[in-house]
Each structure stands twice: as structure tokens, then as C-alpha cells.
Design an enzyme around this catalytic site. Structure first.
Site, PDB file in Angstrom:
ATOM      1  CE  LYS A 104      -2.239   0.368   3.813  1.00 54.73           C
ATOM      2  NZ  LYS A 104      -2.392   1.452   4.778  1.00 54.73           N
ATOM      3  NE  ARG A 115      -5.577   3.029  12.217  1.00 53.52           N
ATOM      4  CZ  ARG A 115      -4.602   2.492  11.522  1.00 53.52           C
ATOM      5  NH1 ARG A 115      -4.715   1.274  11.048  1.00 53.52           N
ATOM      6  NH2 ARG A 115      -3.494   3.165  11.296  1.00 53.52           N
ATOM      7  NE  ARG A 157      10.033  -6.117   5.514  1.00 59.35           N
ATOM      8  CZ  ARG A 157       9.008  -5.261   5.529  1.00 59.35           C
ATOM      9  NH1 ARG A 157       8.536  -4.760   4.406  1.00 59.35           N
ATOM     10  NH2 ARG A 157       8.443  -4.923   6.670  1.00 59.35           N
ATOM     11  NE  ARG A 176      11.220  -3.073   9.485  1.00 58.80           N
ATOM     12  CZ  ARG A 176      10.185  -2.484   8.886  1.00 58.80           C
ATOM     13  NH1 ARG A 176      10.388  -1.640   7.915  1.00 58.80           N
ATOM     14  NH2 ARG A 176       8.960  -2.755   9.255  1.00 58.80           N
ATOM     15  NE  ARG A 232       3.354  -4.786  11.669  1.00 53.74           N
ATOM     16  CZ  ARG A 232       4.440  -5.098  10.950  1.00 53.74           C
ATOM     17  NH1 ARG A 232       5.402  -5.801  11.466  1.00 53.74           N
ATOM     18  NH2 ARG A 232       4.545  -4.676   9.708  1.00 53.74           N
TER      19      ARG A 232
END
Ligand SMILES: [Zn+2]
Length: 212
Positions: free
Chosen positions: A15, A88, A125, A158, A169
Site C-alpha cells: 500500500k 479503521r 524480509r 527488523r 499486527r
């Protein structure tokens, strides 16, 4: 006049990348409520002082204040905006329509992606500690394990890409997105874009949508 866009998608769905292209290539203005709150406080306006007071008290900024902030910073008759991070929930989606969008043409875009695949993508990642290059152990692995192809520095994960954090999340996202999607579906303004496709393909779909 291009439609006002509401971007909806999980963290990591691409996004943010697409929002940046909409700004640079199609002259959209990116509205992030977090940025607006910060700049309003900095400007020391009446509204800014009110926001500062709420935040100092450790409270969440209420919907009406966010709407006031959006109205103070957006001119929907003159510009096309991307709304990102708001709404949201169902109630906020409704308020955005009645208090901000009013008669403006708007469209919601959902960056549709399999959340399990997304979780795998995020936890694989790795970022270079030297030059910031981003790798993915599944799709874009470095030639030598743990070492950046470009600068030779070491690669790291990270903190918020670890499995536990990613799971949390995505679960939060999953729990809240359905009513928002339902809201836009009911009014015939929901476009679903396959976010697993290449970024250029996703952008082409977005461009078509803004020209429809
Ligand atoms: Zn590097």
C-alpha cells in the site's frame, strides 16, 4: 476530477509503495492522519493545542477531532487525496463520508492478499545494515547468506518483522478490516486489487481505477 481514494490494506501489502506512486505520477495528495496531527501541533493553532492536550493526557485522539483536522487540511473540491490509515472501522468510514467526503466522488481500494503468504513474506524480509537494501529470503535472497550483494555489510531482520509481532499486527488488521470492506461494498465503491501481483501491474490497475 479524479476520485478521492481510500486505501485499505494490511501492513506489508504494498500500500505504501503504491501511495507514493499515486503522489508522484498521478498528482495525488497523501493524507496520513499521524502526519497531520504532528504538523497541527507544531503550528500551535487552536486545534493543534487541543490535540496536544489530548495526547499529553495519554488519550487517543477522538474521531471528531480527526475529522476536524481532515476538513481543515483538505480541499476536496480542488484536489484529489489518498486517505491512508483512516478509516479503521465502520463508524469512521461512515463519518468520513458524511463529514468530509460529502458530495465528492470516492472509491475504496483493498489491497487483497493472502495473509498467511504475507506473514511469510514479512518474516523473511532482511535489511542491509549498511545501505538499507531490502532482501527477501523467499524471493530475493542475497548471493551469500547474511551478506549484502551491493555493499558487503551484514543483513538483519527488523524488530517488527519477527514472527510474533507480524502475527499480532496481521491479526489486529484481520479483526478490523471486514466491517470497513462491508461498508464500501454496500455503497458499491469497493475495488479489490490483487496485491500479490507485481508492483507495476498493481499500479496499472490503480491508474485504470482513477480514470474510470
Ligand atoms: Zn548493503
Amino acid at each position: 476530477m479524479k476520485p478521492q481514494l481510500i486505501l485499505l490494506g494490511a501492513p506489508g501489502s504494498g500500500k505504501g509503495t503504491q501511495a507514493a506512486r499515486l503522489v508522484s505520477e498521478l498528482s495525488y495528495n497523501h493524507i496520513s492522519t499521524g502526519d497531520l496531527l504532528r504538523s497541527e501541533i507544531k503550528s500551535e493553532s487552536e486545534l493543534g493545542k487541543k490535540v496536544q492536550g489530548i495526547m499529553n493526557a495519554g488519550k487517543l485522539v477522538d474521531d471528531n477531532t480527526v475529522l476536524e483536522l481532515l476538513n481543515a487540511n483538505c480541499d476536496l473540491t480542488a484536489n484529489a487525496y489518498i486517505f491512508d490509515g483512516f478509516p479503521r472501522n465502520y463508524e469512521q468510514a461512515n463519518l468520513l463520508d458524511t463529514e468530509v467526503m460529502k458530495d465528492a466522488k470516492s472509491s475504496a481500494v483493498y489491497f487483497d492478499i493472502d495473509l498467511d503468504k504475507l506473514a511469510a513474506r514479512l518474516t523473511n524480509r532482511r535489511t542491509c545494515s549498511g545501505c538499507g537494501e531490502i532482501y527477501n529470503l523467499l524471493s530475493k535472497a542475497p548471493a551469500k547468506e547474511g551478506v549484502c550483494d551491493l555493499c558487503g555489510e551484514s543483513l538483519a531482520q527488523r524488530k517488527d518483522d519477527n514472527e510474533e509481532t507480524v502475527k499480532t499486527r496481521l491479526q489486529v488488521f484481520k479483526d478490523t478490516i471486514d466491517p470497513v470492506l462491508a461498508y464500501y461494498e454496500e455503497s458499491g465503491r469497493l475495488a479489490r486489487i490483487d496485491a500479490s501481483l507485481a508492483p507495476d501491474v498493481v499500479f496499472a490497475a490503480l491508474r485504470d481505477l482513477t480514470e474510470a
